[in-house]
Design a protein around this motif. Sequence first.
Motif, PDB file in Angstrom:
ATOM      1  N   ARG A  19       0.847  -1.189   0.000  1.00 36.86           N
ATOM      2  CA  ARG A  19       0.000   0.000   0.000  1.00 36.86           C
ATOM      3  C   ARG A  19       0.883   1.240   0.000  1.00 36.86           C
ATOM      4  O   ARG A  19       1.809   1.357   0.789  1.00 36.86           O
ATOM      5  N   PHE A  21       0.793   5.549  -0.030  1.00 37.00           N
ATOM      6  CA  PHE A  21      -0.055   6.681   0.299  1.00 37.00           C
ATOM      7  C   PHE A  21       0.565   7.968  -0.226  1.00 37.00           C
ATOM      8  O   PHE A  21       1.792   8.106  -0.302  1.00 37.00           O
ATOM      9  N   ARG A  34      -3.963   9.946   1.030  1.00 31.72           N
ATOM     10  CA  ARG A  34      -4.856   9.027   0.313  1.00 31.72           C
ATOM     11  C   ARG A  34      -4.070   7.848  -0.232  1.00 31.72           C
ATOM     12  O   ARG A  34      -2.915   7.972  -0.622  1.00 31.72           O
ATOM     13  N   GLU A  35      -4.730   6.694  -0.305  1.00 30.77           N
ATOM     14  CA  GLU A  35      -4.078   5.523  -0.877  1.00 30.77           C
ATOM     15  C   GLU A  35      -4.030   5.689  -2.399  1.00 30.77           C
ATOM     16  O   GLU A  35      -4.983   6.137  -3.018  1.00 30.77           O
ATOM     17  N   ARG A  42       1.772   5.957  -7.849  1.00 25.01           N
ATOM     18  CA  ARG A  42       2.532   5.155  -6.887  1.00 25.01           C
ATOM     19  C   ARG A  42       4.030   5.397  -7.044  1.00 25.01           C
ATOM     20  O   ARG A  42       4.757   5.474  -6.065  1.00 25.01           O
TER      21      ARG A  42
END
Length: 71
Positions: A19, A21, A34-35, A42
């Motif tokens: 994950r 963020f 926020r992811e 990313r």
Amino acid sequence: MPIQRQEALPDVPVARRVRVFCRGIRANGRRCGRELFDDLSRARRLGPECDPETRGGHERRDVDQEPIPGL
């Protein structure tokens, strides 16, 4: 000429995706957090809203236009 066939790849185990963020700063001075799901986001660790660079995928072209009458 004999037909050469490609061999199938061995089964590759699917790794869990880490994950990531957003590290952008909002207007109120707090981190966005926020992811991120988009590969480009990313990689940059910035979401589209927080990234200062445009994401249109094309160059910006300004067009010369006639001035609006009366302004």
